[in-house]
Design a protein around this motif. Structure first.
Motif, mmCIF file in Angstrom:
data_model
loop_
_atom_site.group_PDB
_atom_site.id
_atom_site.type_symbol
_atom_site.label_atom_id
_atom_site.label_comp_id
_atom_site.label_asym_id
_atom_site.label_seq_id
_atom_site.Cartn_x
_atom_site.Cartn_y
_atom_site.Cartn_z
ATOM 1 N N GLY A 82 0.777 -1.105 -0.076
ATOM 2 C CA GLY A 82 -0.081 -0.020 -0.181
ATOM 3 C C GLY A 82 0.734 1.251 -0.064
ATOM 4 O O GLY A 82 0.117 2.436 0.155
ATOM 5 N N MET A 83 2.325 1.357 -0.256
ATOM 6 C CA MET A 83 2.795 2.234 -0.082
ATOM 7 C C MET A 83 2.590 3.626 -1.117
ATOM 8 O O MET A 83 2.472 4.579 -0.755
ATOM 9 C CB MET A 83 4.336 2.042 -0.563
ATOM 10 C CG MET A 83 5.295 3.126 -0.511
ATOM 11 S SD MET A 83 5.317 3.725 1.344
ATOM 12 C CE MET A 83 7.128 3.073 1.930
ATOM 13 N N ALA A 84 2.219 3.277 -2.239
ATOM 14 C CA ALA A 84 1.503 4.127 -3.152
ATOM 15 C C ALA A 84 0.368 5.013 -2.727
ATOM 16 O O ALA A 84 0.210 6.388 -2.749
ATOM 17 C CB ALA A 84 1.349 3.902 -4.549
ATOM 18 N N GLU A 85 -0.567 4.144 -2.117
ATOM 19 C CA GLU A 85 -1.754 4.793 -1.781
ATOM 20 C C GLU A 85 -1.410 5.628 -0.328
ATOM 21 O O GLU A 85 -2.066 6.801 -0.385
ATOM 22 C CB GLU A 85 -2.887 3.942 -1.159
ATOM 23 C CG GLU A 85 -3.429 2.894 -2.069
ATOM 24 C CD GLU A 85 -2.824 2.112 -3.095
ATOM 25 O OE1 GLU A 85 -1.577 1.616 -2.609
ATOM 26 O OE2 GLU A 85 -3.161 1.342 -3.876
ATOM 27 N N THR A 86 -0.494 5.272 0.426
ATOM 28 C CA THR A 86 -0.065 6.015 1.616
ATOM 29 C C THR A 86 0.499 7.332 1.155
ATOM 30 O O THR A 86 0.242 8.482 1.717
ATOM 31 C CB THR A 86 0.947 5.283 2.459
ATOM 32 O OG1 THR A 86 0.428 3.881 2.856
ATOM 33 C CG2 THR A 86 1.336 5.978 3.708
ATOM 34 N N VAL A 87 1.426 7.209 0.174
ATOM 35 C CA VAL A 87 2.133 8.442 0.024
ATOM 36 C C VAL A 87 1.290 9.627 -0.944
ATOM 37 O O VAL A 87 1.299 10.838 -0.652
ATOM 38 C CB VAL A 87 3.470 8.248 -1.355
ATOM 39 C CG1 VAL A 87 3.946 9.271 -1.623
ATOM 40 C CG2 VAL A 87 4.549 7.173 -0.376
ATOM 41 N N HIS A 88 0.524 8.884 -1.651
ATOM 42 C CA HIS A 88 -0.324 9.710 -2.515
ATOM 43 C C HIS A 88 -1.511 10.294 -1.622
ATOM 44 O O HIS A 88 -1.903 11.706 -1.743
ATOM 45 C CB HIS A 88 -0.978 8.940 -3.767
ATOM 46 C CG HIS A 88 0.069 9.148 -4.729
ATOM 47 N ND1 HIS A 88 0.521 10.260 -5.629
ATOM 48 C CD2 HIS A 88 0.762 8.072 -5.317
ATOM 49 C CE1 HIS A 88 1.689 9.710 -6.389
ATOM 50 N NE2 HIS A 88 1.715 8.418 -6.046
ATOM 51 N N ALA A 89 -1.910 9.778 -0.745
ATOM 52 C CA ALA A 89 -2.915 10.408 0.554
ATOM 53 C C ALA A 89 -2.416 11.457 1.027
ATOM 54 O O ALA A 89 -2.910 12.527 1.337
ATOM 55 C CB ALA A 89 -3.634 8.953 1.264
ATOM 56 N N ALA A 90 -1.192 11.120 1.429
ATOM 57 C CA ALA A 90 -0.408 12.248 2.365
ATOM 58 C C ALA A 90 -0.200 13.388 1.530
ATOM 59 O O ALA A 90 -0.177 14.617 1.817
ATOM 60 C CB ALA A 90 0.907 11.641 2.855
ATOM 61 N N ALA A 91 0.408 13.267 0.236
ATOM 62 C CA ALA A 91 0.648 14.214 -0.644
ATOM 63 C C ALA A 91 -0.774 15.098 -0.979
ATOM 64 O O ALA A 91 -0.400 16.317 -1.207
ATOM 65 C CB ALA A 91 1.305 13.619 -1.979
ATOM 66 N N ARG A 92 -1.605 14.458 -1.218
ATOM 67 C CA ARG A 92 -2.964 14.998 -1.377
ATOM 68 C C ARG A 92 -3.557 15.791 -0.271
ATOM 69 O O ARG A 92 -4.428 16.729 -0.198
ATOM 70 C CB ARG A 92 -3.891 14.160 -1.742
ATOM 71 C CG ARG A 92 -3.798 13.728 -3.378
ATOM 72 C CD ARG A 92 -5.198 12.905 -3.592
ATOM 73 N NE ARG A 92 -5.970 11.875 -2.848
ATOM 74 C CZ ARG A 92 -5.144 10.681 -2.947
ATOM 75 N NH1 ARG A 92 -4.410 10.220 -3.550
ATOM 76 N NH2 ARG A 92 -5.663 9.894 -1.897
ATOM 77 N N GLY A 93 -2.942 15.574 0.966
ATOM 78 C CA GLY A 93 -3.300 16.315 2.227
ATOM 79 C C GLY A 93 -4.633 15.618 2.474
ATOM 80 O O GLY A 93 -5.464 16.597 3.104
ATOM 81 N N GLU A 94 -4.985 14.648 2.364
ATOM 82 C CA GLU A 94 -6.194 14.171 2.741
ATOM 83 C C GLU A 94 -6.547 14.195 4.101
ATOM 84 O O GLU A 94 -5.573 13.922 5.151
ATOM 85 C CB GLU A 94 -6.311 12.622 2.308
ATOM 86 C CG GLU A 94 -6.302 12.177 0.733
ATOM 87 C CD GLU A 94 -7.712 12.875 -0.045
ATOM 88 O OE1 GLU A 94 -8.585 13.175 0.777
ATOM 89 O OE2 GLU A 94 -7.379 12.758 -1.048
ATOM 90 N N ASN A 95 -7.659 14.750 4.324
ATOM 91 C CA ASN A 95 -7.943 14.944 5.947
ATOM 92 C C ASN A 95 -8.370 13.649 6.668
ATOM 93 O O ASN A 95 -9.502 13.541 7.044
ATOM 94 C CB ASN A 95 -9.084 16.209 6.120
ATOM 95 C CG ASN A 95 -8.884 16.433 7.456
ATOM 96 O OD1 ASN A 95 -8.057 16.872 8.087
ATOM 97 N ND2 ASN A 95 -10.374 16.738 7.983
ATOM 98 N N ILE A 96 -7.218 12.791 6.801
ATOM 99 C CA ILE A 96 -7.472 11.635 7.596
ATOM 100 C C ILE A 96 -6.562 11.383 8.509
ATOM 101 O O ILE A 96 -5.382 11.910 8.442
ATOM 102 C CB ILE A 96 -7.853 10.429 6.569
ATOM 103 C CG1 ILE A 96 -6.341 10.372 5.747
ATOM 104 C CG2 ILE A 96 -8.890 10.495 5.752
ATOM 105 C CD1 ILE A 96 -6.429 9.007 4.997
ATOM 106 N N THR A 97 -6.546 10.278 9.454
ATOM 107 C CA THR A 97 -5.813 10.124 10.468
ATOM 108 C C THR A 97 -5.522 8.490 10.350
ATOM 109 O O THR A 97 -6.236 7.721 10.363
ATOM 110 C CB THR A 97 -6.193 10.391 11.905
ATOM 111 O OG1 THR A 97 -6.640 11.830 11.994
ATOM 112 C CG2 THR A 97 -5.119 10.000 13.097
ATOM 113 N N VAL A 98 -4.032 8.388 10.128
ATOM 114 C CA VAL A 98 -3.535 6.895 10.138
ATOM 115 C C VAL A 98 -2.842 6.357 11.316
ATOM 116 O O VAL A 98 -1.880 7.410 11.889
ATOM 117 C CB VAL A 98 -2.610 6.917 8.771
ATOM 118 C CG1 VAL A 98 -1.929 5.583 8.617
ATOM 119 C CG2 VAL A 98 -3.304 7.470 7.385
ATOM 120 N N ILE A 99 -3.368 5.452 11.872
ATOM 121 C CA ILE A 99 -2.318 4.596 12.854
ATOM 122 C C ILE A 99 -1.790 3.616 12.289
ATOM 123 O O ILE A 99 -2.319 2.752 11.558
ATOM 124 C CB ILE A 99 -3.549 4.121 13.978
ATOM 125 C CG1 ILE A 99 -4.643 5.271 14.321
ATOM 126 C CG2 ILE A 99 -2.708 3.513 15.116
ATOM 127 C CD1 ILE A 99 -3.895 6.568 14.947
#
Ligand SMILES: Cc1ncc(C[n+]2csc(CCOP(=O)(O)OP(=O)(O)O)c2C)c(N)n1
Ligand code: SF4
Ligand code: SF4
Ligand code: SF4
Lengths: 246, 67
Positions: free
Chosen positions: A101-118
């Motif tokens: 899931g690295m791509a999903e992680t990096v792009h969610a962070a890059a898009r500044g998705e307003n979510i919290t990842v544990i």
């Protein structure tokens, strides 16, 4: 006498299936407590990973969608687009988040998705029986690095927090541990803060939680805690890597 | 006055509470629960300060603390 410690109302009564001493349970509790402190479970949606935490929907007393392996941040993105005001948390292991899931992680962070990842970093694939993860330490034995990981053969561990902190969309990124009382208290604070960033709609927040896998590490609960304290924190220093301000 | 209560059926005998207790009043007993785990127990509740260190470190949320 008053009850000063009880199970969070955001956890169900279903017993955790985790192995004895596995710190997934502590991470679940801290996540539940942090959300509870924000006020109730009415507007909370969780995303469960593939990995040992796949049954998280049985344990959290809120809506949960289980995602395909590694896709939790993408699922969270979809949910965010239709539910702008919900509290959305994603719970992922290191195989789930940092391999498939690295791509999903990096792009969610890059898009500044307003979510919290544990992000549970236990340096191994737990559920599937102890294969090497991107986070496995140099020298650490796993079923796919039986002689110990070497940089020459398998490459070096990925420091996800440091890497994501370079992205403009990341609002809050911290690494914590669960190896003793002090670190668990600090971990709770960081998780709470990550949710505060989400409530303030500041963008992507993640807390990387150094965690144990006594079963696949082949260690007792106590030795596993010592391994986190003495070995993992050397490779994965604790701290806050990004904090844009609330 | 303080005390702890263990929901024994949930205990997995991992001993993280034993290590966490500053008063050293918890041990893993030789009684097992339905799952087959030897369960933790408190030996002398009168020494308990209600600090909740044990409950904070328990991965299975077995322990309730009263003060
Ligand atoms: C598409 C796909 N590939 C592979 C798997 C097998 N698989 C299940 S869990 C897992 C890794 C779990 O490790 P991690 O994310 O570190 O979580 P942990 O179990 O350690 O908590 C893998 C590879 C799968 N379920 N789906
Ligand atoms: S396999 Fe490892 S990560 Fe999975 S529940 Fe057991 S100890 Fe925890
Ligand atoms: S920490 Fe919890 S599960 Fe582990 S022995 Fe103590 S009460 Fe039992
Ligand atoms: S509350 Fe504190 S003193 Fe009492 S049993 Fe737990 S750790 Fe020990």
């Amino acid at each position: 006498m008053q009850q000063v410690f009880k199970k969070s109302s955001l956890l169900t009564d279903t017993p955790f299936h985790y192995c004895p001493g596995c710190t997934h349970g502590i991470a679940h509790r801290l996540t539940a407590e942090a959300i509870e402190e924000l006020g109730g479970n009415q507007g909370v949606i969780g995303i469960a990973p593939v990995g040992c935490a796949v049954f998280a929907y049985n344990y959290f007393n809120c809506d949960i969608q289980q995602a395909a392996h590694g896709r939790a941040p993408a699922v969270a993105t979809g949910i965010r687009r239709v539910c702008p005001d919900k509290i959305i948390f994603v719970y992922q292991g290191d195989g789930d988040l940092a391999s498939i899931g690295m791509a999903e992680t990096v792009h969610a962070a890059a898009r500044g998705e307003n979510i919290t990842v544990i992000f549970i970093n236990n340096a191994i694939y737990g559920m599937t029986g102890g294969q090497m993860a991107p986070t496995t330490l140099i020298g650490q034995k796993s079923t796919t690095s039986p002689a110990g990981r070497t940089a020459e053969l398998q490459g070096s561990p990925i420091r996800v927090s440091e890497m994501l902190a370079t992205l403009d969309g990341a609002a809050y990124i911290a690494r914590v541990s669960l190896h003793d009382l002090k670190s668990v208290i600090a971990a709770k604070k960081a998780i709470k803060k990550a949710f505060d960033y989400q409530v303030a709609k500041k963008g992507f927040s993640m807390v990387e939680v150094l965690s144990t896998c006594p079963t696949n590490w082949g260690m007792s609960s106590e030795a596993s805690m010592d391994y986190v304290k003495n070995e993992m924190t050397k490779v994965y220093p604790l701290g806050t890597f990004k904090e844009i301000g609330l | 006055m303080a005390k702890v209560e263990f929901k024994e059926a949930l205990c997995k005998g991992c001993a993280l509470c034993v290590i966490a207790c500053p008063k050293k009043i918890i041990s893993v007993s030789d009684r097992s629960n339905e799952k087959g785990y030897f369960v933790a127990e408190v030996n002398d509740n009168s020494l308990c300060t209600g600090c909740a260190a044990c409950a904070t470190m328990c991965p299975d949320v077995v322990i309730d603390v009263y003060r």
